[in-house]
Design an enzyme around this catalytic site. Structure first.
Site, mmCIF file in Angstrom:
data_model
loop_
_atom_site.group_PDB
_atom_site.id
_atom_site.type_symbol
_atom_site.label_atom_id
_atom_site.label_comp_id
_atom_site.label_asym_id
_atom_site.label_seq_id
_atom_site.Cartn_x
_atom_site.Cartn_y
_atom_site.Cartn_z
ATOM 1 N N LYS A 1 9.737 12.563 -28.695
ATOM 2 C CA LYS A 1 9.524 11.999 -30.037
ATOM 3 C C LYS A 1 10.346 12.770 -31.053
ATOM 4 O O LYS A 1 10.375 13.995 -31.038
ATOM 5 C CB LYS A 1 8.032 12.098 -30.417
ATOM 6 C CG LYS A 1 7.134 11.163 -29.614
ATOM 7 C CD LYS A 1 5.694 11.322 -30.074
ATOM 8 C CE LYS A 1 4.736 10.535 -29.213
ATOM 9 N NZ LYS A 1 4.362 9.230 -29.755
ATOM 10 N N ASP B 1 -5.874 15.065 -20.538
ATOM 11 C CA ASP B 1 -5.045 13.911 -20.905
ATOM 12 C C ASP B 1 -4.018 14.254 -21.983
ATOM 13 O O ASP B 1 -2.850 13.913 -21.858
ATOM 14 C CB ASP B 1 -5.956 12.760 -21.375
ATOM 15 C CG ASP B 1 -5.183 11.484 -21.674
ATOM 16 O OD1 ASP B 1 -4.183 11.222 -20.978
ATOM 17 O OD2 ASP B 1 -5.578 10.746 -22.593
ATOM 18 N N HIS C 1 5.830 12.823 -22.691
ATOM 19 C CA HIS C 1 6.603 11.947 -23.597
ATOM 20 C C HIS C 1 6.616 12.438 -25.045
ATOM 21 O O HIS C 1 7.453 12.044 -25.829
ATOM 22 C CB HIS C 1 6.145 10.485 -23.491
ATOM 23 C CG HIS C 1 4.893 10.174 -24.258
ATOM 24 N ND1 HIS C 1 3.647 10.506 -23.803
ATOM 25 C CD2 HIS C 1 4.704 9.562 -25.442
ATOM 26 C CE1 HIS C 1 2.747 10.101 -24.691
ATOM 27 N NE2 HIS C 1 3.367 9.525 -25.698
ATOM 28 N N HIS D 1 0.389 17.529 -24.306
ATOM 29 C CA HIS D 1 1.002 17.184 -25.599
ATOM 30 C C HIS D 1 0.749 18.263 -26.671
ATOM 31 O O HIS D 1 1.677 18.749 -27.310
ATOM 32 C CB HIS D 1 0.461 15.857 -26.138
ATOM 33 C CG HIS D 1 0.678 14.683 -25.228
ATOM 34 N ND1 HIS D 1 1.695 14.625 -24.317
ATOM 35 C CD2 HIS D 1 0.021 13.508 -25.112
ATOM 36 C CE1 HIS D 1 1.642 13.469 -23.668
ATOM 37 N NE2 HIS D 1 0.635 12.771 -24.129
ATOM 38 N N ASP E 1 0.841 -1.194 0.000
ATOM 39 C CA ASP E 1 0.000 0.000 0.000
ATOM 40 C C ASP E 1 0.883 1.254 0.000
ATOM 41 O O ASP E 1 1.784 1.380 0.831
ATOM 42 C CB ASP E 1 -0.849 -0.069 1.282
ATOM 43 C CG ASP E 1 -1.905 1.006 1.332
ATOM 44 O OD1 ASP E 1 -1.707 2.054 0.686
ATOM 45 O OD2 ASP E 1 -2.912 0.791 2.027
ATOM 46 N N LYS F 1 2.840 13.109 -16.606
ATOM 47 C CA LYS F 1 1.720 14.040 -16.765
ATOM 48 C C LYS F 1 0.397 13.285 -16.592
ATOM 49 O O LYS F 1 0.400 12.073 -16.744
ATOM 50 C CB LYS F 1 1.776 14.744 -18.126
ATOM 51 C CG LYS F 1 1.881 13.772 -19.305
ATOM 52 C CD LYS F 1 0.761 13.728 -20.293
ATOM 53 C CE LYS F 1 -0.549 13.184 -19.900
ATOM 54 N NZ LYS F 1 -1.126 12.124 -20.731
ATOM 55 N N LYS G 1 -10.670 10.217 -29.119
ATOM 56 C CA LYS G 1 -10.595 8.755 -29.186
ATOM 57 C C LYS G 1 -11.711 8.257 -30.094
ATOM 58 O O LYS G 1 -12.733 8.922 -30.258
ATOM 59 C CB LYS G 1 -10.794 8.145 -27.798
ATOM 60 C CG LYS G 1 -9.814 8.684 -26.747
ATOM 61 C CD LYS G 1 -8.713 7.707 -26.441
ATOM 62 C CE LYS G 1 -7.827 8.183 -25.327
ATOM 63 N NZ LYS G 1 -6.398 7.995 -25.567
ATOM 64 N N GLU H 1 -7.105 9.255 -32.586
ATOM 65 C CA GLU H 1 -6.798 7.883 -32.157
ATOM 66 C C GLU H 1 -8.005 7.033 -32.506
ATOM 67 O O GLU H 1 -9.132 7.445 -32.238
ATOM 68 C CB GLU H 1 -6.515 7.837 -30.659
ATOM 69 C CG GLU H 1 -5.267 8.624 -30.303
ATOM 70 C CD GLU H 1 -4.869 8.536 -28.830
ATOM 71 O OE1 GLU H 1 -3.689 8.299 -28.540
ATOM 72 O OE2 GLU H 1 -5.758 8.707 -27.975
#
Ligand code: BG6
Length: 465
Positions: free
Chosen positions: A173, A226, A169, A231, A86, A139, A317, A207
């Site tokens: 790239k 998100d 991330h 990004h 935990d 993030k 999405k 996506e």
């Protein structure tokens, strides 16, 4: 030269991120002979060594292209220890200390939902595990401006600022790094790169998959938190910033923070929120959820260079494909000499995912008596075959103490400030059908600027549209 971390602690060992991106990245490091001697995975439940090893193997086979180097894989397995417990309990952190096996400069990587960040950071501090250590945070950094500030205060009460690495991330790239390079390594661009010549900028992150097993996380986040506020905003910053004084962390952060600070605070009618049909039936999603799986935004960066040039961003999405593309739409020529004046003016298109390419569209005359032509794309394509995966690169940089590809406190807070109002004051989600480009309302947002241009990831580089 900053000392290299001598161990990596991975909180969230059983999570989606570890499985999809981190184990393959660790394996790549092992193949290059750059793996730290000790990797300690931490997660909520107890697991046998066998289960732990199987998890890592399955991930590399499925997500990392398979095991091609047996000795490197063995090395990775030997480096791994696991602590199940935990995050609220001191015992978990005592067990972690033991598993670190004398490592003196661990890097603690928080690949866990943001709701757990503070608990883990506080307990690292209490257990004496923050000394000479680094903290790598995934993030989103907080949920809004207030919680980001609170999180930063907690992190900085335990770790010095230069030991904190905030991962986005996208910055690891190649195609995104190339945006910075392309902008400032090419002199022909600079005179065009401003409101005198650019009519609008648009960006699509599509996506074709849904939230999958990440319903619980998504319910606390939504698309704006998100992927947009981080990004896509990072891409906006790279496109819109003034030339930084250097490529170093501090100068880049300052230049990016200036872009976020110059963003006109977003208002409800600058945004369309969508939710794909079926989202409410996903695992761990509320049956009446108002969380968005699609966002379209219109924003302005009020600097002398960009004042009144709209930037349109959309991300979602379950859209028709998976791609990221940016288009810089130039203004038409000032004279109208030809019969086809009024056609789409020149544009520059950056394909950022799944491949990397740049296309500059220029009008070329068709053969024949008439003075009409069409936009032809002149291409530069990047072969990404040799690309180091973003997490491979970023974790390696963090453990080596190189922060140039990370996000600074000032820029994080400035980005939250720009969206703070619309996080709470926003229209309800509009349903859209999976496999479509989202709600029609999003088309209306950009209608005056030529509409959305759908990316086509199937397109071969060098072709013409
Ligand atoms: C992550 C988001 O940060 O980025 C995901 O949490 C998203 O929802 C992902 O799918 C996209 O990144 P990539 O590199 O997998 O295209």
């Amino acid at each position: 030269n900053a000392p290299h971390s001598d161990a990596l602690v991975l909180f969230g060992f059983t999570g989606d991120l570890a499985n999809k991106k981190i184990f393959p990245a660790l394996y790549a490091m092992a193949k290059r002979g750059e793996l730290v001697p000790r990797v300690v995975g931490v997660a909520g439940r107890a697991q046998t060594d066998e289960e732990v090893h199987r998890r890592v193997r399955d991930s590399i086979e499925k997500e990392g292209g398979g095991i091609t180097d047996g000795p490197a894989f063995d090395k990775l397995q030997q480096a791994i220890r696991y602590v199940g417990g935990d995050y609220n309990k001191p015992e978990t952190f005592e067990a972690l200390k033991t598993a670190l096996d004398g490592a003196k400069r661990p890097a603690h990587y928080l690949a866990v939902p943001p709701t757990l960040f503070e608990t883990v950071i506080q307990n690292l501090g209490k257990a004496g595990l923050a000394k000479d250590a680094r903290l790598i945070v995934e993030k989103p950094f907080g949920r809004d401006l207030a919680s980001a500030k609170e999180l930063d205060a907690v992190a900085r009460s335990v770790f010095p600022e230069d030991a904190i690495f905030r991962i986005d991330h996208y910055l690891g790239k190649e195609a995104i790094m190339n945006l910075l390079y392309f902008r400032f390594a090419n002199s022909f661009l600079e005179p065009l790169w401003c409101r005198d010549h650019v009519a609008s900028v648009q960006m699509t992150m599509s996506e074709d998959f849904g939230v999958g097993d990440r319903g619980a996380f998504y319910e606390t986040a939504g698309t704006l938190r998100d992927v947009v506020e981080n990004h896509l905003f990072q891409i906006v910053a790279l496109l819109a910033m003034e030339p930084p004084k250097s490529r170093g962390f501090a100068d880049l952060q300052a230049a990016k923070a200036d872009v976020f600070k110059a963003m006109r605070p977003l208002k409800a009618d600058d945004m369309v929120r969508g939710q794909y049909d079926g989202y409410r039936q996903e695992k761990d999603v509320a049956p009446d959820s108002d969380v968005e799986t699609y966002v379209a935004l219109r924003l302005f960066v009020d600097t002398p260079r960009w004042k009144d040039v709209p930037f349109y961003l959309r991300a979602g999405k379950k859209l028709p494909n998976t791609a990221v593309e940016v288009q810089i739409q130039f203004k038409p020529p000032r004279q109208a000499l030809f019969e086809d004046a009024g056609g789409r003016p020149n544009y520059l298109r950056f394909r950022l995912q799944p491949t990397s390419s740049i296309a500059l569209a220029a009008r070329v005359k068709d053969v024949g008596k008439r003075f009409v032509g069409e936009q032809r794309e002149l291409y530069a394509c990047e072969d990404l075959a040799g690309e180091e995966a973003p997490y491979d690169r970023l974790l390696g940089d963090a453990m080596a103490g190189d922060s140039s590809l990370f996000t600074g406190l000032e820029a994080v807070e400035a980005a939250w400030t720009a969206v703070d109002d619309i996080l709470v004051d926003h229209p309800k989600v509009v349903a859209y059908k999976p496999g479509t480009w989202g709600p029609a309302e999003a088309d209306a947002l950009i209608a005056n600027d030529g509409g959305w241009q759908a990316p086509n990831p199937e397109e071969a580089c060098g072709g013409n549209r």
